[in-house]
Design a protein around this motif. Structure first.
Motif, short mmCIF file in Angstrom:
data_model
loop_
_atom_site.label_atom_id
_atom_site.label_comp_id
_atom_site.label_asym_id
_atom_site.label_seq_id
_atom_site.Cartn_x
_atom_site.Cartn_y
_atom_site.Cartn_z
N ASP A 5 -2.51 -4.38 -0.68
CA ASP A 5 -1.07 -4.47 -0.91
C ASP A 5 -0.38 -5.43 0.06
OD1 ASP A 5 -1.07 -2.53 -3.00
OD2 ASP A 5 -1.41 -1.01 -1.46
N GLY A 6 -1.16 -6.18 0.83
CA GLY A 6 -0.56 -7.12 1.78
C GLY A 6 -0.91 -6.78 3.21
N ASP A 7 -0.49 -7.66 4.12
CA ASP A 7 -0.80 -7.48 5.54
C ASP A 7 0.19 -6.55 6.21
OD1 ASP A 7 -2.78 -9.29 5.07
OD2 ASP A 7 -1.74 -11.00 5.96
N ILE A 8 -0.31 -5.72 7.12
CA ILE A 8 0.53 -4.79 7.88
C ILE A 8 0.36 -5.08 9.36
CG2 ILE A 8 1.03 -2.36 8.36
CD1 ILE A 8 -0.66 -1.94 5.62
N TYR A 9 1.44 -5.36 10.04
CA TYR A 9 1.39 -5.66 11.47
C TYR A 9 1.24 -4.36 12.26
CZ TYR A 9 2.86 -7.05 16.16
OH TYR A 9 2.92 -7.24 17.51
N ILE A 10 0.34 -4.41 13.25
CA ILE A 10 0.13 -3.24 14.12
C ILE A 10 0.35 -3.69 15.56
CG2 ILE A 10 -1.39 -1.35 14.76
CD1 ILE A 10 -0.91 -1.40 11.78
N ASP A 11 1.37 -3.15 16.22
CA ASP A 11 1.60 -3.44 17.62
C ASP A 11 0.48 -2.84 18.45
OD1 ASP A 11 3.76 -4.42 19.65
OD2 ASP A 11 3.10 -2.45 20.39
N ARG A 12 0.17 -3.46 19.59
CA ARG A 12 -0.94 -2.98 20.42
C ARG A 12 -0.77 -1.52 20.82
NH1 ARG A 12 -1.31 -6.33 25.78
NH2 ARG A 12 -2.87 -4.71 26.14
N SER A 13 0.49 -1.07 20.97
CA SER A 13 0.74 0.33 21.34
C SER A 13 0.43 1.29 20.21
CB SER A 13 2.20 0.49 21.78
OG SER A 13 3.07 0.18 20.70
N ASN A 14 0.25 0.77 18.98
CA ASN A 14 0.01 1.62 17.82
C ASN A 14 -1.40 1.51 17.26
OD1 ASN A 14 2.67 2.59 17.81
ND2 ASN A 14 3.38 0.82 16.61
N ILE A 15 -2.28 0.77 17.98
CA ILE A 15 -3.65 0.57 17.47
C ILE A 15 -4.58 1.72 17.85
CG2 ILE A 15 -5.72 -0.83 17.97
CD1 ILE A 15 -4.10 -3.30 17.43
#
Length: 649
Positions: free
Chosen positions: A29-39
């Motif tokens: 469904d597309g790209d989802i950005y993940i901040d380093r604090s949420n990985i």
């Protein structure tokens, strides 16, 4: 009370991390950005489930939090060993992997600081803890010649060595002699003037050519290909290993062959003065380049001359007297070949075949394999001539066996996506070029017309690059869907069975049909093998191309380390939201970072391929000439940094 999740608030996909520690999850469904604090504890390449954040927290992309790690991508990391005062680390060589691996001294396998190693993960990272591992292999000691490339090969998962059983099988096959029975079952061409034309360093010579002028004025072109299938039996250890490898990989300092050298550089290679088993495609071609008749058959040849591209080109381009005298016995054949190649090229051009003539780097290595020069690799007369002959043979063989409705592996290149053509049209308009025709049915002849318009102009390489980016990638398939770029309805790869598995599969099928009717059970087996080969070879080809590009980038960065501070003129070859790519005349490419353009605030206009200053209205657009200063070069990162510069005067 637990809050109920909204419908479709989760996604699954593959995590691609960056050196910053953040990343993107690539989902359907597309790209989802993940901040380093949420990985959390997810690593690069892991398959993960993501909880989407509310849209008001999104930036350019949807954003989320890794909720669960569904599948780990790998237990093995290739990287550089770093010794510290308190703890040791393995820093992954993959630029996309930001997860350093903690290694206890007792698990270091005596690795020293700067060594390239393989590390197995013994404990995956947590939300607040690093991954741990142990060193299982030392690829190269710090500073060891060729260590970087060996590490890149290992990281790509490629095997340099063959299993012992494959080497033993190959050694046994290499001892085989051509028997009278072998010759009796084939067309004997050993007295015919047949030659090979290859690079000076080539050892796997799998194609030879011959030419005659017929009584009716037509040409008789023979393309004779090493019969690798005679030595590599279907289902053998050699065959299974070749299928897994898919193709040979050609790097600057070494070749990772599809077959052991005793075959690829030995019994299968068409050496001068040696009898060799071949599969021949003979084509009668008229003065307009039409193939009016053809014959495909098993043969035996004896190469009369092992020629190299530069010598043949010097004979044909410069009429080199010494070389002409040396090769007097084949001189008339070379002239006839040049004549036919030009006819075939013109015929192909009239049909709309696209001829991308990109500058390719010629990297000269000095001591310790450090580049001492980078120049443009010439694409000379002999190279183009052999290319035309191989195209003709591949096309003829594909059409012949398509008509017989046999299982076969074809080379397919589909039409461009209409959206890409619309982007191309907009880009070309910036150069005052009108791309004619509808976006959903553009003809390759129109794209070839564009290349002709910019030929010899400063923007030629950039226009060619953007045009190429609008194309789909070619791949292997058992469906004959045509080759858009070549403007061929039928096309396959037949001419390189030493280094491409699809060619080897097609040779087996061809020989079976040449020898008579093929039972239904065998047909079914061929169909299954062809489908498997097409899928694997398409994948291994992409991997090989990526590795070849990365090695070239690394060597270019090594070269530019000795040119820090120099001023050069270049052309803008790419424009992004984070900087400008600039290509120098020798093909070296570097980046001017947006953060270094401090004379103004620059806005990225993606649809116009440019950056524009908010205050000064200064424009940096694709294809613009620009002067740069070399600021930095990092071979490990395969990265070169440029800055804006002005020439004195």
């Amino acid at each position: 009370m637990k809050k109920k999740k909204k419908k479709n608030s989760t996604r699954t996909g593959i995590l691609e991390k960056t050196r910053s520690g953040s990343g993107f999850v690539r989902s359907e469904d597309g790209d989802i950005y993940i901040d380093r604090s949420n990985i959390g504890g997810a690593m690069h390449g892991d398959r993960v489930r993501v909880d989407l954040l509310p849209p008001q927290f999104w930036g350019r992309n949807p954003e989320g939090i890794v909720d669960k790690i569904l599948e780990r991508s790998s237990r093995e990391i290739v990287g550089t060993y770093h010794r510290g005062k308190r703890s040791d680390m393995v820093i992954p060589d993959d630029r996309r992997n930001s997860d350093n691996i903690l290694v206890r001294r007792s698990a270091s396998k005596s690795a020293r600081d700067g060594d390239r190693v393989v590390c197995v993960i013994t404990r995956y990272p947590g939300r607040k803890s690093l991954a741990e591992g142990r060193v299982t292999e030392i690829i190269a000691r710090r500073g060891e010649v060729g260590g970087e490339i060996r590490a890149m090969i290992r990281a790509a998962g490629l095997k340099v060595r063959f299993p012992a059983r494959c080497e033993a099988e190959a050694a046994m096959k290499a001892k085989q002699i051509i028997t009278p029975e072998d010759i009796a079952a084939r067309r004997d061409l050993r007295e015919k003037t047949i030659i090979t034309i290859d690079g000076a360093d080539s050892k796997d010579l799998d194609d030879a050519v011959s030419i005659d002028r017929l009584y009716n004025g037509n040409y008789l072109l023979g393309v004779h290909i090493a019969d690798v299938s005679h030595y590599v039996s279907a289902g053998s250890h050699l065959d299974r290993e070749a299928m897994c490898r898919g193709n040979s990989v050609y790097l600057l300092t070494q070749v990772i062959p599809m077959l052991p050298k005793s075959l690829s550089n030995g019994i299968c290679s068409l050496f001068e003065g040696v009898d060799r088993l071949t599969l021949s495609c003979e084509m009668e071609i008229d003065g307009n380049g039409n193939i009016v008749n053809h014959d495909i058959y098993e043969s035996v040849i004896n190469n009369k001359a092992r020629m190299i591209y530069d010598d043949v080109s010097d004979i044909l381009e410069h009429h080199d007297e010494a070389l002409t005298r040396r090769y007097q016995q084949i001189y008339s054949s070379l002239l006839l070949m040049e004549e036919l190649a030009e006819i075939l090229r013109e015929k192909r051009k009239r049909s709309g075949s696209i001829d991308f003539d990109f500058d390719e780097a010629d990297i000269t290595l000095g001591e310790r394999e450090i580049p001492v020069d980078i120049s443009i690799a010439p694409r000379r007369t002999a190279n183009r001539m052999i290319e035309e002959f191989m195209l003709a043979a591949n096309r003829t063989v594909a059409e012949h066996f398509y008509q017989f409705e046999t299982p076969f592996v074809y080379r397919v290149h589909e039409k461009p996506d209409p959206a890409k053509i619309m982007e191309l049209r907009q880009f070309l308009a910036g150069f005052g070029i009108d791309l004619r025709g509808s976006a959903d049915n553009v003809h390759p002849a129109e794209l070839n017309r564009i290349l002709d318009l910019v030929h010899g102009k400063p923007e030629e390489n950039i226009v060619s690059t953007v045009l190429l980016r609008s194309m789909t990638k070619a791949y292997y398939s058992t469906e004959c869907a045509g080759h858009f770029g070549l403007a061929f309805h039928y096309y396959c790869h037949f001419t390189s069975p030493i280094r491409r598995y699809p060619d080897l599969i097609d040779h087996r099928i061809i020989k079976s049909f040449l020898r008579g009717s093929v039972p239904a059970g065998v047909l079914k087996k061929y169909r299954r093998s062809a489908e498997q080969a097409a899928e694997i070879a398409s994948q291994t080809e992409r991997q090989a191309q990526e590795l070849e590009r990365d090695v070239e980038k690394m060597k270019k960065a090594q070269y530019m380390k000795d040119h820090i501070g120099e001023i050069h003129d270049g052309i803008i070859s790419g424009v992004t939201g984070f900087g400008i790519y600039v290509q120098l005349p020798n093909t070296v490419e570097g980046m001017i970072r947006l953060s270094d353009l401090n004379d103004d605030y620059y806005i990225f206009e993606a649809e116009k391929y440019r950056l524009i200053g908010e205050r000064t209205r200064r424009i940096f657009a694709l294809g613009d000439r620009i002067t740069i200063e070399v600021l930095n070069a990092d071979p490990d990162e395969r990265q070169i940094d440029f800055g804006l510069a002005e020439r004195d005067g």
